[in-house]
Design an enzyme around this catalytic site. Structure first.
Site, PDB file in Angstrom:
ATOM      1  CD  GLU A 185       1.772   6.747   7.531  1.00 53.38           C
ATOM      2  OE1 GLU A 185       2.790   7.273   8.022  1.00 53.38           O
ATOM      3  OE2 GLU A 185       0.752   6.482   8.183  1.00 53.38           O
TER       4      GLU A 185
ATOM      5  CG  HIS B 259       1.661   1.323   5.280  1.00 50.45           C
ATOM      6  ND1 HIS B 259       1.765   0.557   6.425  1.00 50.45           N
ATOM      7  CD2 HIS B 259       0.616   2.167   5.507  1.00 50.45           C
ATOM      8  CE1 HIS B 259       0.835   0.934   7.285  1.00 50.45           C
ATOM      9  NE2 HIS B 259       0.114   1.896   6.761  1.00 50.45           N
TER      10      HIS B 259
ATOM     11  CG  HIS C  38      -4.027  -0.747   6.784  1.00 48.64           C
ATOM     12  ND1 HIS C  38      -4.943   0.284   6.678  1.00 48.64           N
ATOM     13  CD2 HIS C  38      -2.831  -0.145   7.016  1.00 48.64           C
ATOM     14  CE1 HIS C  38      -4.334   1.453   6.826  1.00 48.64           C
ATOM     15  NE2 HIS C  38      -3.054   1.224   7.017  1.00 48.64           N
TER      16      HIS C  38
ATOM     17  CD  GLU D 181       9.539 -21.435   1.221  1.00 48.87           C
ATOM     18  OE1 GLU D 181       9.847 -20.473   0.502  1.00 48.87           O
ATOM     19  OE2 GLU D 181      10.212 -22.470   1.309  1.00 48.87           O
TER      20      GLU D 181
ATOM     21  CG  HIS E 286      -1.307   1.548  11.302  1.00 52.33           C
ATOM     22  ND1 HIS E 286      -1.366   2.912  11.454  1.00 52.33           N
ATOM     23  CD2 HIS E 286      -1.381   1.339   9.957  1.00 52.33           C
ATOM     24  CE1 HIS E 286      -1.490   3.499  10.268  1.00 52.33           C
ATOM     25  NE2 HIS E 286      -1.497   2.548   9.345  1.00 52.33           N
TER      26      HIS E 286
HETATM   27  O1  2HA Z   1      -2.614   5.973   3.598  1.00 57.10           O
HETATM   28  O2  2HA Z   1      -2.484   3.755   5.611  1.00 57.10           O
HETATM   29  O3  2HA Z   1      -1.071   4.891   7.498  1.00 57.10           O
HETATM   30  C1  2HA Z   1      -3.363   5.727   4.735  1.00 57.10           C
HETATM   31  C2  2HA Z   1      -2.585   4.947   5.701  1.00 57.10           C
HETATM   32  C3  2HA Z   1      -1.901   5.701   6.758  1.00 57.10           C
HETATM   33 ZN    ZN Z   2      -1.701   2.763   7.321  1.00 61.75          ZN
END
Ligand code: 2HA
Ligand code: ZN
Length: 279
Positions: free
Chosen positions: A116, A140, A142, A170, A211
């Site tokens: 990414e 980023h 998940h 908050e 995602h």
């Molecule tokens: O790095 O999360 O979006 C792996 C991921 C791709």
């Molecule tokens: Zn990801």
């Protein structure tokens, strides 16, 4: 000198490890990058090897030409960063034209920044512009409950902003502008990078349908804190939805406006339309 003992690297590793402890990084899931200050890059310079090849980024960020980024590696696991940082994270430099990169330190296994990386770089460019250069971290992850919510709420900025604001007092203090959203797309390329960066012009956090989430901030604490707050609000929402009881009261738009007044915040009025955020 040991680059791993510098405050920037130490803070990076600590942030990544805290994300692992939260359960946000199964397998190689998620990625983190930090745009180094000129002073930090200078301090680390004796450890840099600038003889590597330039490789195309796939997008262009001329405003960040020559900048150095600490970044997680592609197909590397957050779980292992603390134990073996030089294998799993590295420093990448952006080229003079802002459309290519080379590794100058670390990533001794894989030799590639996160898949990414185009999204990270475009987000850095947009957030640096939006904050007068103060924004430095792109994260980023998940988080389970945030991803789960993208199955039952419309993946729009307004729907997610309203739901998160109403879930936890908050939230509107942390992100008075709201959060952005990008419906499901193929990950890891220029197209999703551009779609995310468009949202980042207005929002410091962007939900990715089915995602995960991208957060931007000035330092690791505030960026991690935003991720954590959004994840917690998502957990609350899902528990309320699963409670099997009608929602009797929530945080109203006038409540949100009152918080704005009390804290001197400019809340995004576009999203205060009185509609039900969740049932
Ligand atoms: O790095 O999360 O979006 C792996 C991921 C791709
Ligand atoms: Zn990801």
């Amino acid at each position: 000198m040991n680059i791993l003992e510098t405050p920037a690297l130490q803070a990076f590793v600590a942030c990544a490890h805290n994300g692992w402890l939260q359960g946000w990084h199964e397998r190689n899931g998620g990625n983190l990058s930090y745009r180094m200050t000129a002073g930090e890059a200078q301090l680390c310079c004796p450890c840099f090897d600038e003889s590597g090849p330039w490789l195309p980024l796939g997008v262009e960020a001329p405003g960040l030409a020559n900048a150095y980024f600490i970044v997680t590696g592609t197909n590397r696991y957050f779980q292992n960063i603390k134990e073996k940082p030089e294998e799993n994270i590295g420093v990448a430099q952006l080229s003079e034209t802002g459309d290519a990169w080379r590794i100058v330190w670390g990533l001794t296994v894989g030799h590639m920044p996160t898949s990414e990386f185009p999204t990270h770089i475009l987000n850095h460019a947009v957030r640096a512009a939006a904050t007068g250069g103060r924004s430095r971290v792109i994260y980023h992850a998940h988080p389970v409950d945030v991803v789960a919510l993208t199955f039952v709420l419309p993946v729009t900025a307004k729907a997610f902003s309203r739901a998160l604001w109403q879930a936890m007092t908050e939230c509107v203090v942390i992100f008075p502008e709201g959060v952005g959203a990008v419906p499901w797309m193929v990950c890891g390329g220029a197209e999703v990078a551009r779609a995310t960066a468009r949202e980042m012009e207005r929002f410091a956090a962007v939900i990715w349908g089915q995602h995960g989430i991208f957060c931007a901030g000035e330092n690791f604490d505030s960026t991690f804190g935003m991720m954590h707050a959004i994840d917690k609000a998502a957990q609350i929402l899902l528990k309320v939805m699963a409670a099997g009881r009608p929602v009797l009261q929530t945080i109203t738009d006038d409540n949100l406006r009152a918080i704005g007044e009390a804290f001197g915040l400019e809340i995004n009025e576009e999203f205060l339309d009185g509609s039900a955020a969740f049932h």
